[in-house]
Scaffold this motif. Structure first.
Motif, short mmCIF file in Angstrom:
data_model
loop_
_atom_site.label_atom_id
_atom_site.label_comp_id
_atom_site.label_asym_id
_atom_site.label_seq_id
_atom_site.Cartn_x
_atom_site.Cartn_y
_atom_site.Cartn_z
N ALA A 64 9.27 -0.37 3.88
CA ALA A 64 8.19 0.63 3.90
C ALA A 64 7.73 0.95 2.49
O ALA A 64 6.53 1.10 2.22
N THR A 68 3.84 0.18 1.16
CA THR A 68 2.97 1.29 0.71
C THR A 68 2.67 1.18 -0.78
O THR A 68 1.54 1.43 -1.20
N ILE A 71 0.06 -1.67 -1.33
CA ILE A 71 -1.30 -1.25 -0.94
C ILE A 71 -1.88 -0.33 -2.00
O ILE A 71 -3.06 -0.44 -2.38
N SER A 72 -1.06 0.59 -2.52
CA SER A 72 -1.54 1.53 -3.53
C SER A 72 -1.99 0.80 -4.79
O SER A 72 -3.08 1.05 -5.32
N PHE A 99 -1.64 6.22 -0.50
CA PHE A 99 -0.45 5.38 -0.31
C PHE A 99 0.58 5.60 -1.41
O PHE A 99 1.78 5.40 -1.19
N LEU A 102 2.41 8.58 -0.20
CA LEU A 102 3.27 8.16 0.91
C LEU A 102 4.48 7.40 0.39
O LEU A 102 5.61 7.59 0.89
N PHE A 103 4.27 6.55 -0.60
CA PHE A 103 5.37 5.80 -1.20
C PHE A 103 6.42 6.74 -1.80
O PHE A 103 7.63 6.57 -1.59
#
Length: 333
Positions: A64, A68, A71-72, A99, A102-103
């Motif tokens: 995960a 993330t 993508i960021s 992201f 989120l990371f």
């Protein structure tokens, strides 16, 4: 670490020279094929000579966090490369920020996080990574755009433009070796601060070049910049390694390497976008060499700004050192 950085410096000399010759005499597309005769023997050497332990431990992979974070970073790089203020750019920056948040949240929950956040509580790692990020942004900006200045402003051939970085990289080799030896005698900050200051002076000189500099001027400015660059990479990497216990040394080292790599990538993207904007803004000027010269001056000066931020971070690293300082009382004893 000094020897590893020497290898990087020497390859950075040979690469542009070979690339310039291939581009001029064979065509730029052929530069990609040079990876085959170099890469295939490297794979063979690793397969034949790298002996690993046969005992394996099952580890948890932070998928995960990997997804993330990827993508960021990709969203951020796309936004920087595309530039402008279109809805697409705004969406990419927003996606990157979302992201990244989120990371960070995932890393606080992961069993074995990709990037343990507690590392950033260690002063030498936190400020060392900041220094590495901005140092690389300025350094790779210089490496990427000096040949462009030589070829399109000074009017040299692609092959000669490949040679142009040799004084800079030879200077890097000198201070890389010296920096590696000094680490056993003084604190990291004692090496990093004057090195970063020297690099800043060199970039400031590059940023002040006129449209018709002499070859001697350019070589002198590159030597000053290179002497500043040389000690930075091995010192920042070793500082991260030695700040933690052996069990997480690999993570600390890779985090330091990552911040330097992504700093260089983002730095080149930002400076490339700046170059494009300056070229468009100066489009009314009849002499394209003047337009490009002024645009590259701005690029080097922004690179100088990156290095100044890195210099401040070096001051804040504290007095950490590779070899603990022995007090005078112990020395007498």
């Amino acid at each position: 670490m000094g020897l590893f950085s020497d290898v990087f410096s020497i390859s950075s000399i040979l690469g542009p020279v070979l690339g310039g010759m291939i581009s001029e005499y064979l065509g730029w597309g052929w530069i990609f094929f040079i990876n085959l005769p170099i890469g295939i023997p490297a794979i063979y050497l690793m397969a034949a000579a790298w002996k690993e332990s046969k005992r394996y431990t099952r580890r948890s992979i932070d998928w995960a966090g990997v997804v993330t974070f990827s993508i960021s970073i990709v969203s951020l790089l796309l936004a920087l490369v595309l530039s402008g203020d279109s809805p697409t750019i705004i969406a990419l920056f927003s996606l990157s920020a979302l992201f990244l948040a989120l990371f960070i949240w995932i890393e606080t929950k992961a069993e074995e996080p990709m990037l343990p956040l507690h590392l950033f509580k260690i002063r030498v790692i936190a400020f060392g990574n900041i220094a590495g990020f901005f140092m690389s942004a300025g350094m790779f900006g210089a490496i990427a755009f000096i040949p462009l200045f030589a070829q399109d402003v000074m009017g040299v051939s692609p092959t000669y433009a490949g040679y142009i970085l040799i004084p800079l990289m030879l200077s890097v080799v000198v201070t890389t070796t010296i920096g590696g030896r000094l680490m056993s005698k003084v604190s990291y900050r004692t090496i990093l601060v004057p090195s970063m200051a020297l690099m800043a002076i060199g970039l400031g000189m590059l940023g002040g070049m006129t449209v018709d500099p002499t070859a001697l001027q350019l070589v002198l400015y590159m030597i000053i910049t290179g002497l500043g660059m040389g000690a930075l990479y091995p010192v920042v990497g070793t500082a991260a390694q030695s700040a933690v216990e052996p069990g997480i040394r690999g993570v600390a080292t890779s985090s330091s390497q990552f911040f330097r790599s992504i700093g260089g990538t983002i730095g080149v993207s930002v400076l490339g976008s700046l170059l494009t904007q300056r070229m468009v803004a100066g489009g009314a000027e009849t002499d394209s060499r003047v337009v490009l010269s002024h645009a590259l001056n701005s690029v080097f000066l922004v690179g100088l700004g990156f290095v100044i931020i890195a210099l401040v971070a070096c001051f804040l690293m504290g007095n950490a050192r590779l070899v603990p300082k022995v007090s005078k009382v112990k020395q007498r004893a």
